[in-house]
Design a protein around this motif. Structure first.
Motif, PDB file in Angstrom:
ATOM      1  N   ASN A   1       0.836  -1.200   0.000  1.00  0.00           N
ATOM      2  CA  ASN A   1       0.000   0.000   0.000  1.00  0.00           C
ATOM      3  C   ASN A   1       0.868   1.245   0.000  1.00  0.00           C
ATOM      4  O   ASN A   1       1.866   1.324   0.714  1.00  0.00           O
ATOM      5  CB  ASN A   1      -0.925   0.018   1.213  1.00  0.00           C
ATOM      6  N   SER A   2       0.461   2.214  -0.785  1.00  0.00           N
ATOM      7  CA  SER A   2       1.118   3.514  -0.826  1.00  0.00           C
ATOM      8  C   SER A   2       0.670   4.331   0.384  1.00  0.00           C
ATOM      9  O   SER A   2      -0.379   4.052   0.970  1.00  0.00           O
ATOM     10  CB  SER A   2       0.700   4.237  -2.116  1.00  0.00           C
ATOM     11  N   ILE A   3       1.449   5.364   0.735  1.00  0.00           N
ATOM     12  CA  ILE A   3       0.980   6.277   1.773  1.00  0.00           C
ATOM     13  C   ILE A   3      -0.154   7.148   1.241  1.00  0.00           C
ATOM     14  O   ILE A   3      -0.863   7.762   2.021  1.00  0.00           O
ATOM     15  CB  ILE A   3       2.128   7.125   2.389  1.00  0.00           C
ATOM     16  N   ASN A   4      -0.319   7.190  -0.071  1.00  0.00           N
ATOM     17  CA  ASN A   4      -1.486   7.822  -0.695  1.00  0.00           C
ATOM     18  C   ASN A   4      -2.598   6.778  -0.713  1.00  0.00           C
ATOM     19  O   ASN A   4      -2.522   5.809  -1.473  1.00  0.00           O
ATOM     20  CB  ASN A   4      -1.175   8.292  -2.123  1.00  0.00           C
ATOM     21  N   GLU A   5      -3.589   6.958   0.138  1.00  0.00           N
ATOM     22  CA  GLU A   5      -4.645   5.965   0.303  1.00  0.00           C
ATOM     23  C   GLU A   5      -5.278   5.536  -1.010  1.00  0.00           C
ATOM     24  O   GLU A   5      -5.514   6.345  -1.894  1.00  0.00           O
ATOM     25  CB  GLU A   5      -5.742   6.518   1.222  1.00  0.00           C
ATOM     26  N   GLY A   6      -5.524   4.223  -1.109  1.00  0.00           N
ATOM     27  CA  GLY A   6      -6.177   3.653  -2.279  1.00  0.00           C
ATOM     28  C   GLY A   6      -5.229   3.284  -3.405  1.00  0.00           C
ATOM     29  O   GLY A   6      -5.660   2.770  -4.430  1.00  0.00           O
ATOM     30  N   ASN A   7      -3.947   3.551  -3.243  1.00  0.00           N
ATOM     31  CA  ASN A   7      -2.952   3.235  -4.273  1.00  0.00           C
ATOM     32  C   ASN A   7      -1.995   2.160  -3.769  1.00  0.00           C
ATOM     33  O   ASN A   7      -1.761   2.048  -2.567  1.00  0.00           O
ATOM     34  CB  ASN A   7      -2.152   4.481  -4.653  1.00  0.00           C
ATOM     35  N   THR A   8      -1.460   1.399  -4.706  1.00  0.00           N
ATOM     36  CA  THR A   8      -0.472   0.389  -4.363  1.00  0.00           C
ATOM     37  C   THR A   8       0.811   0.635  -5.156  1.00  0.00           C
ATOM     38  O   THR A   8       0.799   1.326  -6.176  1.00  0.00           O
ATOM     39  CB  THR A   8      -0.978  -1.044  -4.650  1.00  0.00           C
ATOM     40  N   ILE A   9       1.891   0.046  -4.662  1.00  0.00           N
ATOM     41  CA  ILE A   9       3.203   0.169  -5.297  1.00  0.00           C
ATOM     42  C   ILE A   9       3.729  -1.234  -5.553  1.00  0.00           C
ATOM     43  O   ILE A   9       3.739  -2.074  -4.646  1.00  0.00           O
ATOM     44  CB  ILE A   9       4.184   0.918  -4.372  1.00  0.00           C
TER      45      ILE A   9
END
Length: 156
Positions: free
Chosen positions: A23-31
């Motif tokens: 999970n990214s620290i930007n909610e709803g995004n993945t890396i």
């Protein structure tokens, strides 16, 4: 035939261990994450930075934070550790004995390739994420510095 199946199963699991998604620290995004296993044999030394045992997590979080500070609105899509980290140490002789030393400085540089979405444009950056710990012999004066260096970029 069973031997081929066994090799295939191990190959699939090996690939799964090399590539992951977090999970990214930007909610709803993945890396998408890959390549960090190349630092595994140095993990015991990377702990000298004082950031814990999970170097993969703190390196990714630090890169993500640095990117977003420099380019608000961007999104880290993929991060790959492209080689073993470069590790450098500094020491002082212990009690004047040149054969014994105490660690005073430690540097770890992770070579990374990141893919970033910046306002709809996708960029691939070559980055060195460096950590420099000093005064390791004096815990009350210990200092950790991070350096986020973009060495190259290419628009996709």
């Amino acid at each position: 035939m069973p031997r081929i199946l066994t090799i295939l199963v191990f190959s699939l699991f090996g690939c799964a261990a090399m590539a992951d998604s977090i999970n990214s620290i930007n909610e709803g995004n993945t890396i998408d994450v890959s390549g960090f296993d190349c630092a595994e044999k140095s993990a015991h030394m990377i702990e000298w930075l004082g950031r814990g045992k999970d170097y993969r997590s703190f390196v990714i979080a630090d890169v993500e934070k640095s990117l977003y500070e420099q380019q608000p609105g961007s999104q880290l899509l993929k991060i790959e550790c492209t080689g073993e980290p470069e590790l450098l140490t500094g020491a002082l002789p212990q009690n004047g004995d040149e054969t014994k030393a105490i660690l005073t400085r430690f540097s770890a540089t992770f070579p990374l390739k990141v893919t970033v979405n910046l306002s709809g444009a996708v960029w691939v950056l070559t980055i060195d994420q460096n950590y420099y710990a000093e005064n390791l012999n004096t815990p009350s004066e210990r200092k950790l510095t991070q350096n986020f260096t973009v060495k190259g970029s290419a628009k996709q």
